[in-house]
Design an enzyme around this catalytic site. Sequence first.
Site, PDB file in Angstrom:
ATOM      1  N   THR A   1      17.310 -22.402  43.051  1.00  0.00           N
ATOM      2  CA  THR A   1      16.983 -22.856  43.816  1.00  0.00           C
ATOM      3  C   THR A   1      15.508 -23.501  43.230  1.00  0.00           C
ATOM      4  O   THR A   1      15.470 -21.209  42.381  1.00  0.00           O
ATOM      5  CB  THR A   1      17.190 -22.074  45.346  1.00  0.00           C
ATOM      6  N   THR A   2      14.892 -23.352  43.143  1.00  0.00           N
ATOM      7  CA  THR A   2      13.473 -22.930  42.926  1.00  0.00           C
ATOM      8  C   THR A   2      12.554 -22.752  44.553  1.00  0.00           C
ATOM      9  O   THR A   2      11.811 -23.330  44.434  1.00  0.00           O
ATOM     10  CB  THR A   2      12.628 -24.345  42.567  1.00  0.00           C
ATOM     11  N   HIS A   3      12.864 -20.919  44.631  1.00  0.00           N
ATOM     12  CA  HIS A   3      13.060 -20.471  45.557  1.00  0.00           C
ATOM     13  C   HIS A   3      11.665 -19.569  45.043  1.00  0.00           C
ATOM     14  O   HIS A   3      12.571 -18.454  45.467  1.00  0.00           O
ATOM     15  CB  HIS A   3      13.641 -20.562  46.658  1.00  0.00           C
ATOM     16  N   ASN A   4      11.414 -19.329  43.974  1.00  0.00           N
ATOM     17  CA  ASN A   4      10.787 -18.079  43.691  1.00  0.00           C
ATOM     18  C   ASN A   4       9.798 -17.665  44.482  1.00  0.00           C
ATOM     19  O   ASN A   4       8.990 -18.119  44.728  1.00  0.00           O
ATOM     20  CB  ASN A   4      10.448 -18.687  42.240  1.00  0.00           C
TER      21      ASN A   4
ATOM     22  N   GLN B   1      16.682 -16.150  45.902  1.00  0.00           N
ATOM     23  CA  GLN B   1      17.626 -16.547  47.285  1.00  0.00           C
ATOM     24  C   GLN B   1      19.171 -16.673  46.817  1.00  0.00           C
ATOM     25  O   GLN B   1      19.238 -16.269  45.666  1.00  0.00           O
ATOM     26  CB  GLN B   1      16.846 -17.694  47.148  1.00  0.00           C
TER      27      GLN B   1
END
Lengths: 256, 569
Positions: B497-500, B332
């Site tokens: 962010t933890t949007h891998n 992100q």
Amino acid sequence: MTDENKQGQSNGISRREFLKNSGLVVGGVVGGGLLGGIFTQNFGGTADAPDTVDEETETDSPEQLTQARMFFKRQEDFDVLSAAVERIFPEDDAGPGAISLAIPYFIDKQLAGEYGFNSREYMEGPFYEGAPTQGPQTGLLRRGAFLYGIRMMQNIAENEYDESFFDLEPEVQDEILEQFEEGEVEMTGIMSDEFFQMFRMATLEGAYSDPVYGGNLNMDGWRQIQYPGSQMAYIDVIEEEEFVDMDPVSLHDHHE
Amino acid sequence: MVTELPRKEVAIIGVGWSGGIIASELTKAGIEVVGLERGGERTVDDFIMQKDELRYAVRYDLMQDLSKETITFRNDRDMRSLPMRQMGSFLLGTDLGGAGVHWNGQCPRFLPYDFEIRSQTVDRYGEEKIPDDMTLQDWGISYDEMEEHFARFDETIGTSGEDNEMTAPRSTEFPTPPMKETPAIRLFKETASDFGLHPYHGASANLSEAYTNPDGQTIQQCQYCSFCERFGCDYQAKSDPIITVIPTAKETGNFELRTHANVRRISYDGERTDGVYFVDTRTGEEFFQPADIVILTAYVMNNTRLLLHSEIGTPYDPDTQTGVIGKNYCYQIMANAQGFFDRQFNLYAGAGALAGQVDDYNGDNFDHSDLDFIHGGTIQLTQTGIRPINTNPVPPGTKQWGSEFKQAKAQYFYRTLSLGSQGASMPYRYNFLDLDPTYTDNFGDPLLRMTYNFTEQDRNLAAHQTQRMAEIMEEMGANEVVANPDIGDYNIMPYQTTHNTGGVIMGGDSETSAVNNYLQMWDCENLFVVGASAFAHNSGYNPTPTVGALSYRAAEGIKDYYENPGPLA
Ligand SMILES: Cc1cc2nc3c(=O)[nH]c(=O)nc-3n(C[C@H](O)[C@H](O)[C@H](O)COP(=O)(O)OP(=O)(O)OC[C@H]3O[C@@H](n4cnc5c(N)ncnc54)[C@H](O)[C@@H]3O)c2cc1C
Ligand code: SF4
């Protein structure tokens, strides 16, 4: 706004009380260890040291019973720590400083546990110096890094200024801390700026974490930024146009 | 010695949102499911003392124990990959419910553009709009086909929100109305309107009012308590797997949950799987769980790692651009603008998904003809509730410690607002996942290696968003605006962010993707790999509604496969 009486309670007393209560009679030449430390330092530290003894104190408050060293073995290390965190978070118009907030004890407790052992971090080798984008790569545990960094502060004070770190003027202490911040101090296994950032962060944690961890004494760290702590709910405040100031509460209030 | 357990119809690896949704759907259909979760059991009773910033937000109590397992990282192939020793950039979940327990709950849907991004970009701007090394591809499904699944996820979690002309069209109303509005959010929305933009209240899984979902699970009203992202909710007001899909699965009587079960390998004979090997982490005992169908829902990192380690599918090779496992890892592209104000806002109050936002600069909602990037990002003012250890806003040039810092913090703690853009992340040939040659987990299995850096596309996108946000912030009345358009190199430490996403991507054919549009593996028909690992790129939004929708879609496919085995696409 601050509780004046808190000043000075956080250090010094235990040694004094200990001596008083020990019933020890000392004769002959005093060597190192407890006795050497006590007698050569006149057991209260010097008058300028941050840990001045509150002569009025007769009985220990409940907080004080949790204030002893779990990690730092040497008094001198703890005194350097105390003086240094007080520079990171000094007593001023905004409110109490690190010593009044018991931040040295907070850090001591943290280093004695998981945090000090980096228990939940990947600590397998091989260790290489990484790029700045790769995060910390040191194999040094935090407990080791703190001792190392604090003794470096003391070394610099003694070598460059001929005094203990905690006896130096605040401006001089700041100059030493700035050398760390700038990464100018030669250290092995960890860079001094990396150490400084960790040291700064640990101090802020001690100022702003719940008092259950031993810092933020009396929630005074929170009070000076008007932080209300761990209130259960803000559903009645969330739409308010004006700022709503409230007395802080801590986890103790959530515990039956 | 490996103990073989009784055969199950379905074994699920990892029980978060993805695993939980599939468990609930299959068990409701009468299918016998075992859920294997490496972490421990977790209930709402665990969250009674949750209002503790140090423990949860700083020491990451609810997240993966990196001493046992982590990933390694390098920016490019010339750099030595080194372990992520401490968590920072993203926070991996563990234990029952996974990261779904400590998420914010922001619930946007991806745009129709996202699912057909390559075709639509080419149609509108021509082939040359896509740089050579941008491995952009369609997802093998359209938004119209996805819509019913998005609706299912919204119904399950009770999403609070409102319609907006810039967001994906919906067939159903939001189950609950939008959350409350705060003065800071109102200020942002009014200013955005003055710019001719289309602000709205963000879709949220912190519910505006109590709601009972079609499975009979109740979610309570959010109290805006501010201990939300990184924390479990003590009010049952944040939809998470442990108060929705997991109890639903348990109530059927067809769900066996096995915690402390760390899956090390998926058994594979070159065509099919017949079960999985796992270790009971309390005893070290090894087990084989035979299963007719295996569902891999262990998040992006372990979905990819377990396939590579089990030698299922062809590993991606950036030189030849062949193979698929590990391909199109995306993230992100975060940007922000900070503003310092005279007045105080009640910023200690908030909720993880309480936000005003605009999508005028997201997806292809704006013309990219004269821009040097594609896609965009949502722009938000999020009021999650600030906490004092991690929030230290002081104007630039302020010393970071000492009296100067202390006084500035007291002055600005409630006088600082921040706009953030969650920018889309386009795939790039040399950003990929594979196995690390050096470092291993506590079982001795190779760690996943991430090779990742921001690209020109990302930098241009971030600069554009930063500029827009700085303009809005200025108009909002800030005395001073801080907005750095240069995102530098990707750094694994500061939280972003933890949007891998990516690694096991979906698509229309087996040459360029790992799973079909039911998330069934092309190379192993009785293995389904579900999660954000299936995203062929990442959009300018939070991922979980799209993960949830794909999970519902996969569940449909698995039920069909259970009746009539064979390739579903
Ligand atoms: C702080 C934070 C805030 C977030 N905020 C938002 C938000 O606002 N909006 C949004 O859309 N998304 C958000 N996310 C992302 C969201 O949490 C994830 O997209 C979602 O939870 C992913 O669900 P999952 O089931 O695919 O994976 P996970 O929740 O990661 O679940 C995977 C499970 O698999 C288990 N597992 C892994 N490996 C193994 C193995 N080898 N054997 C057995 N079990 C294994 C793990 O322990 C875990 O329980 C946030 C994440 C974090 C950390
Ligand atoms: S802010 Fe709302 S949803 Fe989040 S933890 Fe608090 S009560 Fe729960």
